[in-house]
Design a protein around this motif. Structure first.
Motif, PDB file in Angstrom:
ATOM      1  N   MET A   1       0.802  -1.224   0.000  1.00  0.00           N
ATOM      2  CA  MET A   1       0.000   0.000   0.000  1.00  0.00           C
ATOM      3  C   MET A   1       0.839   1.281   0.000  1.00  0.00           C
ATOM      4  N   PHE A   2       1.707   1.413   0.994  1.00  0.00           N
ATOM      5  CA  PHE A   2       2.422   2.668   1.223  1.00  0.00           C
ATOM      6  C   PHE A   2       3.868   2.376   1.608  1.00  0.00           C
ATOM      7  N   GLU A   3       4.698   3.429   1.522  1.00  0.00           N
ATOM      8  CA  GLU A   3       6.063   3.354   2.037  1.00  0.00           C
ATOM      9  C   GLU A   3       6.383   4.654   2.768  1.00  0.00           C
ATOM     10  N   THR A   4       7.169   4.516   3.818  1.00  0.00           N
ATOM     11  CA  THR A   4       7.670   5.644   4.587  1.00  0.00           C
ATOM     12  C   THR A   4       9.188   5.619   4.491  1.00  0.00           C
ATOM     13  N   LEU A   5       9.784   6.759   4.176  1.00  0.00           N
ATOM     14  CA  LEU A   5      11.234   6.845   3.998  1.00  0.00           C
ATOM     15  C   LEU A   5      11.860   7.618   5.149  1.00  0.00           C
ATOM     16  N   GLU A   6      12.802   6.996   5.833  1.00  0.00           N
ATOM     17  CA  GLU A   6      13.523   7.683   6.901  1.00  0.00           C
ATOM     18  C   GLU A   6      14.270   8.893   6.347  1.00  0.00           C
ATOM     19  N   VAL A   7      14.743   8.791   5.113  1.00  0.00           N
ATOM     20  CA  VAL A   7      15.518   9.867   4.507  1.00  0.00           C
ATOM     21  C   VAL A   7      14.668  11.123   4.261  1.00  0.00           C
ATOM     22  N   ASP A   8      13.340  10.967   4.116  1.00  0.00           N
ATOM     23  CA  ASP A   8      12.462  12.121   3.906  1.00  0.00           C
ATOM     24  C   ASP A   8      11.105  11.878   4.562  1.00  0.00           C
ATOM     25  N   PRO A   9      10.977  12.173   5.855  1.00  0.00           N
ATOM     26  CA  PRO A   9       9.718  11.915   6.566  1.00  0.00           C
ATOM     27  C   PRO A   9       8.562  12.828   6.165  1.00  0.00           C
ATOM     28  N   SER A  10       8.808  13.812   5.300  1.00  0.00           N
ATOM     29  CA  SER A  10       7.735  14.735   4.896  1.00  0.00           C
ATOM     30  C   SER A  10       6.867  14.164   3.768  1.00  0.00           C
ATOM     31  N   ILE A  11       7.247  13.015   3.212  1.00  0.00           N
ATOM     32  CA  ILE A  11       6.479  12.421   2.111  1.00  0.00           C
ATOM     33  C   ILE A  11       6.052  10.998   2.456  1.00  0.00           C
ATOM     34  N   ARG A  12       5.081  10.511   1.703  1.00  0.00           N
ATOM     35  CA  ARG A  12       4.685   9.108   1.724  1.00  0.00           C
ATOM     36  C   ARG A  12       4.650   8.629   0.286  1.00  0.00           C
ATOM     37  N   LEU A  13       4.942   7.370   0.091  1.00  0.00           N
ATOM     38  CA  LEU A  13       4.849   6.756  -1.224  1.00  0.00           C
ATOM     39  C   LEU A  13       3.606   5.885  -1.240  1.00  0.00           C
ATOM     40  N   VAL A  14       2.751   6.109  -2.214  1.00  0.00           N
ATOM     41  CA  VAL A  14       1.501   5.357  -2.344  1.00  0.00           C
ATOM     42  C   VAL A  14       1.610   4.512  -3.607  1.00  0.00           C
ATOM     43  N   LYS A  15       1.343   3.226  -3.495  1.00  0.00           N
ATOM     44  CA  LYS A  15       1.424   2.330  -4.650  1.00  0.00           C
ATOM     45  C   LYS A  15       0.299   2.668  -5.636  1.00  0.00           C
ATOM     46  N   SER A  16       0.673   2.976  -6.863  1.00  0.00           N
ATOM     47  CA  SER A  16      -0.288   3.430  -7.868  1.00  0.00           C
ATOM     48  C   SER A  16      -1.345   2.385  -8.191  1.00  0.00           C
ATOM     49  N   GLY A  17      -1.015   1.115  -8.074  1.00  0.00           N
ATOM     50  CA  GLY A  17      -1.970   0.054  -8.358  1.00  0.00           C
ATOM     51  C   GLY A  17      -3.103  -0.044  -7.360  1.00  0.00           C
TER      52      GLY A  17
END
Length: 147
Positions: A86-102
């Motif tokens: 579903m999602f990813e959280t990056l320690e390198v940039d906590p201001s964003i989230r990655l949402v799986k397009s599918g």
């Protein structure tokens, strides 16, 4: 693309809304994304952290953290019932989230902005050469071509 979007996992237990326009649509060919997707690249909407609203699903989301090649943690969040990434959280940039397009309810109008980690793409993988290409990670600022 519309201002925001909605989506869900395969079984429907995890639903979400993104309230702002994504920052970018990225296709990632890193080996970690290939493992996590089961073979192909990850198709990711980069969104502001606060724009991702998950519908009362904290009990239905399972996390797995691993170190990226940057040495920083990437936490992958997936449905604990059906296993949908579903999602990813990056320690390198906590201001964003990655949402799986599918997982989006309607991803039909998406246009890829950038393709990253092309150096680790499989020889049989399709790489859209009309996007901005990065041998490794995305470098900001970049000119957004999608929408």
């Amino acid at each position: 693309m519309a201002q925001g979007f909605k989506g869900r996992c395969f079984c429907g237990d995890v639903k979400y809304t993104v309230t702002e326009e994504p920052i970018a649509f990225v296709v990632c060919h890193c080996t970690d994304c290939q493992y996590a997707s089961g073979g192909g690249p990850a198709h990711i909407q980069v969104v502001p952290k606060d724009s991702l609203k998950i519908d009362d699903a904290s009990k239905r989301i399972t996390d797995y953290s691993s170190k990226a090649d940057s040495g920083r943690l990437v936490t992958r969040h997936f449905c604990s019932r059906c296993g949908t990434p579903m999602f990813e959280t990056l320690e390198v940039d906590p201001s964003i989230r990655l949402v799986k397009s599918g997982t989006m309810d309607d991803a039909s109008k998406l246009k890829v902005d950038a393709t990253v980690y092309t150096a680790s793409a499989q020889p049989w993988a399709h790489i859209d050469r009309t996007t901005q290409l990065f041998e490794r990670d995305l470098v900001f600022p970049f000119e957004r071509k999608g929408g």
